[in-house]
Write an enzyme that holds these catalytic residues in place. Structure first.
Site, PDB file in Angstrom:
ATOM      1  N   GLY A  44       0.782  -1.240   0.000  1.00  0.00           N
ATOM      2  CA  GLY A  44       0.000   0.000   0.000  1.00  0.00           C
ATOM      3  C   GLY A  44       0.808   1.281   0.000  1.00  0.00           C
ATOM      4  N   GLN A  91       1.164   7.831   3.651  1.00  0.00           N
ATOM      5  CA  GLN A  91       1.557   6.892   4.700  1.00  0.00           C
ATOM      6  C   GLN A  91       1.338   7.509   6.069  1.00  0.00           C
ATOM      7  OE1 GLN A  91       3.251   3.592   4.735  1.00  0.00           O
ATOM      8  NE2 GLN A  91       5.210   4.174   3.902  1.00  0.00           N
ATOM      9  N   GLU A 127       6.095   3.240   9.951  1.00  0.00           N
ATOM     10  CA  GLU A 127       5.814   2.940  11.358  1.00  0.00           C
ATOM     11  C   GLU A 127       5.716   4.218  12.210  1.00  0.00           C
ATOM     12  OE1 GLU A 127       5.972  -0.594  11.706  1.00  0.00           O
ATOM     13  OE2 GLU A 127       7.173  -1.065   9.943  1.00  0.00           O
TER      14      GLU A 127
END
Ligand code: MOS
Length: 740
Positions: free
Chosen positions: A465, A636, A703
C-alpha cells in the site's frame, strides 16, 4: 497541504504509478485471479478453545453438491515440513490439518473443498466435529498477575536500578492496551497450482513473495526455483502478510491431494483470529527528574500475551532505553502464553505500545514539574544514542517540535488542565513522539533499458500500500534525470531478482538503494559505450560525460551528444540488462545509530456533557531523511495517524473468556475510525537527507506515522479534562461520564 486534491489537475510526478489499475478494477488481487478448473477451500473452525478433536464425521458433507473433499488430521497427506527428518526444515508455528489438538477458539480443524465457493460454504455446517474439551485461559488481566504464568523475555539495566524513586519529582503509572487487529480491506487468500509433483505456482497475499517462496519450497521439500509466488497487488497489510499463515499450506496440501488448483480464502471473521494481531499489553513506567526536568531514572516493565504454541515477542520496552538522555534505565519484559492464536507484528510493532506508555508518562511528569511537555522533551534531547553510545546519523527532532508547535497553535494550550472551553467542548492540546529503526538491507533490482530508451525495473517485492513502485520510479527518474512516465517498476513475482519482505519501514531505503545503484551502473555503462561506439566521443574520458534526459553528452562540450536509443542502435544492442544488489549495511553505517523519528500534535474536544472525545486538529511531523515521493509519504503518514486514532479511541478486540470466542470478529463490531472521527491532518516532514543511511538519504515513514500518536491523544484529553486514561481505548465512561 498538498495541492494534489484537485481531481481535475494534471497528474503530479508522484501520483501513484498503479492508480489507474486500482481505480478501474483492472488490478487483480490474490483471490481475483481466474484459474481454470479451480476448486474452493474453506476452513471449518473449532468451537472450543482448548482440547482435542475426537472425531470428524464428514459423510454428510461429502454427499452435498459439489463437495470434493474434507481434509483433516484424519486424512491429511504427509507434508515434509510438518514431519521433517532430523535437522530438516520444520514448518514454523501451527501445522494446520496435521493433528487433532485444539489450541484456540476458531482454529481450523478441517478444510472443505468444493467446486464453488457457495458449495464449500454450504457444506461447512455438514461437517460434524466432536471434541474433548479442556479448561482454557484467555483472560490476560487475570493471568498477568500470576507470576508463574509469565515467561521472561528480556531484561536491561544501565546505571542504577529504579533510580527514578530517588528523584525529587517522579511518577509511577500503569498503562494497558487491548488486542488490536490489522483489518485490511483485502482478506487473505492463496491459490495453489501444482504443475507436476515438484513444481508449484501460488497466488498469495503476502508482504514477501521471496519469503513465501522459501517457506513453501522448504515445507514441500522442492527446489526453491520450482516455486513461483505471485502477489501483484495487495489490498492493505500492516504486518499480517509478513508470514505464511495456516491457509497457505492448506491450499497447497489440498491442491496436491486433489490434483487440481485450489483457492483457500479467509472469511472476514477469520481475519480476526487467523492472521495475527497486536498483543494485549500491560506496562508500568516509573520516571523521575530533577527540578529542572533532567531525567534521573526510567524504569519500564511490560507484559504482552502470546499463544501457547509460539512465544511471540516485540520490543515494547526498547524505546525507553534510547529515546531520551538518561543515565539510569532498567527494563523488564515478559510474555504471557494464553489459549489464543499467535500475535504478530502490526504497524510499529512494540514501539507503538511502548511509546504510548513512555510518552504518556513523560506528559504526566511534565505536570508534576509544572513544565511544558515539549520543553521537558527538549531538556532531555540527545544526539548520542544512550543505549549503544553511537551518534545518530541524523536527528532533527527539534525541528519537528518547532514546526508542530506552530502549526497546531500550541500557544493556545492551557498549562492547567480543564481551563479551555469552546461551544460546550472542553479543549485540550497534546503531543507524543515516536521512533523506529532505520537501516538498509539487501535487495536486488534488474534494470532493462529497451531500444526505445524506456526503462523497466524488476524486483521480487510486493507493495502492501505505501506506493513502492511510485517511489522506486521516482528514485530511478532522479538518478537517470529522465521523465517518470518512461520508467516502469515491476514487482510481485518471486521470479524477479530477490527483494526484501515489505516490513519494518525498510523498503524505500533498501530497495531504493538498489534502484539508485543499478541506474548509476547503467549511466556508467552508457558513457563507456559512447566512448567505444561513437567517433566524436573516442577521445573523451568517462569523467567528462554525463547522462541526462535520455542523452549522453560531454560536460566540456555540450555539442558532443548522442541519444540513448541511438547509442543502443549504433552498438547493435537490442537492450541492456543489469542486475545490482544494494548490499545491506555498510561498515560506515555501523558507526551510527540510525532511526526515523516523529512527533504528533493534536487538539481535542471533550464534550462537557457527554464525554464524547473528538479530534479537532492534527499535525504530524516526521524526520525520515529525504522524502522521495511527497504524495505517497504523506499518505503513509495519514494512514498511520488514522491507525493511531483507532488505537486511541476505537479499537479493542474482546474475548468471551467463558468460551474463549472472540466477541467482535466483524467490521461492524470491531470499531475503526470513521470519516467523522478524522479531522484535517497536516503532515510536515523535515525532509533533509540522512548522510549515512544510503546513497539516496531516505529512511522509512510507515511505522513512525503511528508510533506515539495514541499518547498525543490521551495527553490532550488530560489537558482538556484533568482526567488521565491509562487504559486504551479512551471512552466517555473511562472519563467518568455515564454511558448515553
Ligand atoms: Mo510492518 S509490522 O513491518 O508490516
Amino acid at each position: 497541504m498538498s495541492t494534489n486534491h484537485n481531481f481535475f489537475a494534471p497528474f503530479a510526478d508522484d501520483d501513484r504509478a498503479d492508480a489507474a489499475e486500482k481505480v478501474t478494477g483492472r488490478a487483480k488481487f490474490t483471490a481475483e485471479h481466474a484459474v481454470p478448473n479451480l476448486a474452493y477451500g474453506l476452513f471449518v473452525c473449532s468451537t472450543i478453545a482448548k482440547g482435542t478433536v475426537s472425531k470428524i464425521d464428514e459423510s454428510d458433507a461429502l454427499k452435498a453438491p459439489g463437495v470434493l473433499d474434507v481434509i483433516s488430521f484424519q486424512n491429511c497427506p504427509a507434508v515434509p515440513g510438518y514431519n521433517p527428518a532430523k535437522g530438516g526444515f520444520e514448518w514454523w508455528g501451527l501445522k494446520t490439518l496435521y493433528d487433532n489438538k485444539v489450541r484456540f477458539y476458531g482454529q481450523p480443524v478441517a478444510l472443505v473443498v468444493a467446486d464453488s465457493f457457495e458449495n464449500a460454504t454450504a457444506a461447512l455446517k455438514l461437517v460434524h466435529v466432536s471434541y474433548e474439551k479442556e479448561a482454557h485461559e484467555t483472560d490476560f488481566e487475570k493471568n498477568r498477575k500470576i507470576e508463574a504464568a509469565l515467561k521472561p523475555a528480556g531484561n536491561y539495566k544501565r546505571g542504577i536500578e529504579k533510580a527514578y524513586k530517588t528523584a525529587p519529582v517522579f511518577i509511577e503509572a500503569e498503562y494497558k492496551t487491548p488486542i488490536e487487529v490489522h483489518s485490511p480491506m483485502e482478506m487473505h487468500a492463496t491459490i495453489a497450482i501444482w504443475e507436476g509433483d515438484d513444481k508449484l505456482t501460488v497466488y498469495d497475499k503476502t508482504q514477501g513473495p521471496k519469503s513465501t517462496q522459501n517457506t513453501l519450497a522448504k515445507t514441500f521439500d522442492i527446489p526453491q526455483k520450482n516455486v513461483r509466488v505471485i502477489t501483484e497487488y495487495v489490498g492493505g497489510a500492516f504486518g499480517n502478510g509478513l508470514r505464511s499463515w495456516l491457509h497457505v499450506p492448506a491450499a497447497c496440501i489440498a491442491a496436491k491431494k486433489l490434483k487440481r488448483p485450489v483457492k483457500v480464502l479467509l472469511t472476514r471473521p477469520q481475519m480476526f483470529s487467523l492472521v495475527g494481531y497486536r498483543p494485549q499489553s500491560w506496562q508500568k513506567i516509573g520516571i523521575g527528574a530533577d527540578k529542572t526536568g533532567k531525567f534521573i531514572g526510567i524504569s519500564h516493565s511490560a507484559i504482552s500475551n502470546s499463544s501457547r504454541y509460539e512465544d511471540f515477542r516485540e520490543g515494547i520496552v526498547d524505546v525507553s532505553k534510547f529515546l531520551y538522555a538518561c543515565d539510569n534505565v532498567d527494563t523488564d519484559y515478559k510474555t504471557l502464553p494464553l489459549d489464543l492464536s499467535t500475535p504478530t507484528w502490526m504497524r510499529g510493532p512494540g514501539e507503538v505500545t511502548g511509546c504510548y506508555a513512555l510518552e504518556s508518562a513523560i506528559d504526566e511528569l511534565s505536570y508534576q514539574l509544572k513544565m511544558d511537555p515539549i520543553e521537558l522533551r527538549i531538556k532531555n534531547f540527545t544526539t548520542i544514542n544512550p543505549e549503544n553510545k553511537l551518534p545518530w546519523s541524523a536527528k532533527n527532532l527539534l525541528d519537528c517540535y518547532e514546526a508542530g508547535k506552530t502549526k497546531i497553535g500550541w500557544k493556545n494550550r492551557s498549562a492547567i488542565p480543564g481551563k479551555l472551553k469552546e461551544n460546550g467542548w472542553l479543549i485540550g492540546y497534546g503531543m507524543g513522539g515516536g521512533v523506529f529503526g532505520a537501516g538498509k538491507g539487501a535487495a536486488s533490482v534488474r534494470l532493462i533499458l529497451k531500444e526505445d530508451g524506456t526503462i523497466v525495473l524488476q524486483s521480487a517485492v510486493s507493495d502492501m500500500g505505501p506506493g513502492t513502485s511510485t517511489s522506486m520510479v521516482k528514485v530511478a527518474a532522479e538518478t537517470m534525470q529522465m521523465p517518470i512516465h518512461k520508467i516502469k517498476f515491476s514487482l510481485g513475482d518471486s521470479d524477479y531478482p530477490p527483494g526484501p519482505s515489505q516490513g519494518g519501514s525498510g523498503t524505500t531505503s533498501t530497495l531504493g538503494s538498489a534502484v539508485n545503484l543499478v541506474c548509476e551502473t547503467l549511466k556508467q555503462g552508457l558513457k563507456e559505450l559512447a566512448i567505444q561506439q561513437v567517433p566524436t566521443f573516442k577521445t573523451l574520458a568517462v569523467a567528462d560525460l554525463d547522462v541526462k534526459n535520455e542523452v549522453v553528452f560531454s560536460t566540456k562540450d555540450p555539442g558532443t551528444i548522442i541519444g540513448v536509443a541511438e547509442l543502443l542502435k549504433l552498438s547493435g544492442k537490442p537492450l541492456i540488462e543489469i542486475t545490482k544488489d544494494s548490499g545491506g549495511a555498510t561498515p560506515e553505517m555501523r558507526k551510527y545509530a540510525i532511526n526515523s523519528f516523529s512527533v504528533h500534535f493534536v487538539k481535542v474536544g471533550v464534550h462537557a456533557k457527554t464525554g464524547e472525545v473528538k479530534l479537532l486538529q492534527i499535525v504530524t511531523t516526521g524526520d525520515a531523511g529525504k522524502i522521495i515521493s511527497e504524495n505517497t509519504a504523506r499518505s503513509q503518514m495519514l494512514g498511520g495517524v488514522v491507525g493511531g486514532i483507532g488505537m486511541a479511541l476505537k479499537e479493542e478486540l474482546t474475548i468471551n473468556h467463558t468460551t474463549g470466542e472472540i466477541e467482535n470478529a466483524s467490521l461492524g463490531t470491531y470499531h475503526l475510525p470513521l470519516h467523522t472521527d478524522i479531522p484535517p491532518i497536516e503532515v510536515w516532514f523535515v525532509n533533509k537527507p540522512d548522510p549515512i543511511v544510503n546513497a539516496i538519504g531516505a529512511k522509512g515513514v510507515g511505522e513512525i506515522s503511528l508510533i506515539g500518536f495514541a499518547a498525543a491523544v490521551t495527553n490532550a484529553v488530560y489537558n482538556a479534562t484533568g482526567k488521565r486514561v491509562r487504559d486504551l481505548p479512551i471512552t466517555a465512561e473511562k472519563l467518568g461520564f455515564k454511558k448515553v
